[in-house]
Design a protein around this motif. Structure first.
Motif, short mmCIF file in Angstrom:
data_model
loop_
_atom_site.label_atom_id
_atom_site.label_comp_id
_atom_site.label_asym_id
_atom_site.label_seq_id
_atom_site.Cartn_x
_atom_site.Cartn_y
_atom_site.Cartn_z
N PRO A 192 -38.07 23.19 -57.14
CA PRO A 192 -38.74 22.53 -56.01
C PRO A 192 -40.26 22.69 -56.04
N THR A 193 -40.86 22.39 -57.17
CA THR A 193 -42.30 22.52 -57.34
C THR A 193 -43.05 21.61 -56.38
N GLY A 194 -44.08 22.14 -55.73
CA GLY A 194 -44.89 21.34 -54.82
C GLY A 194 -44.31 21.22 -53.42
N ARG A 195 -43.20 21.84 -53.18
CA ARG A 195 -42.57 21.78 -51.86
C ARG A 195 -42.85 23.06 -51.09
N ARG A 196 -43.21 22.95 -49.81
CA ARG A 196 -43.48 24.10 -48.98
C ARG A 196 -42.74 23.98 -47.65
N PRO A 197 -41.85 24.92 -47.35
CA PRO A 197 -41.41 25.98 -48.25
C PRO A 197 -40.54 25.42 -49.37
N ALA A 198 -40.53 26.14 -50.48
CA ALA A 198 -39.77 25.66 -51.64
C ALA A 198 -38.27 25.71 -51.39
N TYR A 199 -37.83 26.72 -50.65
CA TYR A 199 -36.40 26.91 -50.41
C TYR A 199 -36.14 26.91 -48.91
N THR A 200 -35.34 25.94 -48.49
CA THR A 200 -35.10 25.74 -47.07
C THR A 200 -33.64 25.99 -46.71
N GLU A 201 -33.41 26.13 -45.43
CA GLU A 201 -32.07 26.43 -44.90
C GLU A 201 -31.02 25.48 -45.45
N GLY A 202 -29.96 26.05 -45.99
CA GLY A 202 -28.86 25.25 -46.52
C GLY A 202 -28.91 25.03 -48.02
N MET A 203 -30.04 25.31 -48.65
CA MET A 203 -30.13 25.15 -50.10
C MET A 203 -29.27 26.20 -50.81
N VAL A 204 -28.80 25.82 -51.99
CA VAL A 204 -28.10 26.76 -52.86
C VAL A 204 -28.85 26.74 -54.19
N ALA A 205 -29.26 27.90 -54.66
CA ALA A 205 -30.06 27.97 -55.89
C ALA A 205 -29.52 29.06 -56.80
N MET A 206 -29.98 29.04 -58.04
CA MET A 206 -29.50 29.97 -59.06
C MET A 206 -30.45 31.15 -59.21
N ALA A 207 -29.87 32.35 -59.25
CA ALA A 207 -30.66 33.55 -59.51
C ALA A 207 -30.99 33.63 -61.00
N LYS A 208 -32.04 34.36 -61.32
CA LYS A 208 -32.47 34.51 -62.71
C LYS A 208 -33.33 35.75 -62.83
N THR A 209 -33.69 36.11 -64.07
CA THR A 209 -34.65 37.18 -64.28
C THR A 209 -36.04 36.57 -64.22
N GLN A 210 -37.06 37.38 -64.49
CA GLN A 210 -38.42 36.86 -64.50
C GLN A 210 -38.71 36.06 -65.77
N ASP A 211 -37.81 36.12 -66.75
CA ASP A 211 -37.99 35.36 -67.99
C ASP A 211 -37.50 33.93 -67.83
N PRO A 212 -38.09 33.00 -68.58
CA PRO A 212 -37.57 31.63 -68.56
C PRO A 212 -36.22 31.55 -69.25
N ASN A 213 -35.48 30.48 -68.96
CA ASN A 213 -34.18 30.23 -69.60
C ASN A 213 -33.22 31.40 -69.39
N SER A 214 -33.20 31.94 -68.19
CA SER A 214 -32.36 33.12 -67.92
C SER A 214 -31.40 32.90 -66.76
#
Length: 287
Positions: A192-214
């Motif tokens: 959600p680049t450029g969106r503020r806030p990026a993560y809003t109520e009801g969204m489901v997103a994937m956890a990851k490490t600080q590394d890319p492709n993780s």
């Protein structure tokens, strides 16, 4: 003897230095908060010495302001590449950690890339339904489809609840330790680049490490808008039923850590109300 002007200049410099120090501290605090969604498997990367592969992302996308739809210009991978957690070329080959569940990897092609898919979580607190955005997060959807077919998520607990600054219920780790997942990782998509806030109520997103492709199998349900989280985590979809159940779990709070200050309310840890995913199923894609 100092003049009034000298004293004024010194006071102005002191104020400026205090403001700069305050801004720097706030910036460091924001960075610390933004890493709290990271999957514990990041420690496995250090222990195993895994060198994550770099995947070039290509493709087109559309923009939308709806939760679950693609809100940015993040490219969708033309192909889903499943990266091994343990480097197969390493000698001697590292052992797969006990927290990781090996059920193979999804197919390398043929995943749906249009419409949506309905993911249903039958839990001990009720049914939670999630509309996955197959068009903009095809690899995440393909991973869920594959893992659900292997009963990867069945009889697993949502192991983490955060009730301050970041408002999420995190699930998807069969070991319940925050270190677990499948034997593969894949690239982030639908950020959600450029969106503020990026993560809003009801969204489901994937956890990851600080590394890319993780990105792995762990996911989090956002039960309240998050102002402080950077747009680093794949948005896989949105809750269409059962968000009220997640909010009730959040209201009940978390289990205090034994080492925590007993005078301070705990804001992160296992939810007091246990959320056990009895089954997780994924339906066919719909237009």
């Amino acid at each position: 003897m100092t003049t009034n002007r000298d004293r004024q200049r010194a006071a102005a410099r002191a104020r400026l230095e205090r403001e700069m120090a305050d801004r720097a501290e706030k910036s460091r605090h924001r960075r610390r908060r933004n890493t709290t969604i990271a999957v514990g498997a990041g420690s496995l990367v250090v222990l195993l010495g895994v060198a994550w592969l770099v995947v070039a992302l290509t493709g087109d996308d559309k923009t939308s302001t709806e939760a679950g739809a693609n809100p940015s210009a993040t490219a969708t991978p033309a192909n889903c590449t499943w990266l091994p957690l343990v480097d197969p070329s390493a000698s001697p080959k590292p052992e797969i950690p006990k927290e990781v569940k090996d059920v193979g990897t999804p197919p390398t092609s043929g995943e749906p890339r249009t419409g949506t898919q309905l993911m249903t979580l039958d839990t001990t607190v009720g049914t939670i339904k999630i509309e996955m955005d197959t068009a903009h997060a095809p690899c995440a959807a393909a991973s869920f489809t594959y893992l659900s077919g292997k009963k990867f998520f069945d009889n697993t607990k949502c192991h983490r609840l955060v009730t301050q600054n970041i408002y999420v219920l995190q699930c998807g780790d069969p070991s319940g330790t925050s270190l677990g997942g499948p034997t593969y990782r894949y690239a982030e998509e639908n950020l959600p680049t450029g969106r503020r806030p990026a993560y809003t109520e009801g969204m489901v997103a994937m956890a990851k490490t600080q590394d890319p492709n993780s990105t792995g199998s762990q996911f989090f349900i956002v039960y309240k808008d998050i102002e402080s989280l950077s747009a680093d985590y794949t948005v896989v979809g949105k809750v269409t039923e059962g968000l009220d159940l997640v909010k009730k779990v959040a209201e009940a709070g978390v289990v205090p850590d034994a080492s925590a200050d007993p005078n301070s309310p705990a804001s992160e840890g296992a939810p007091k109300t246990e959320v056990l995913i009895k089954t997780l199923t994924v339906g066919p894609p719909t237009p």
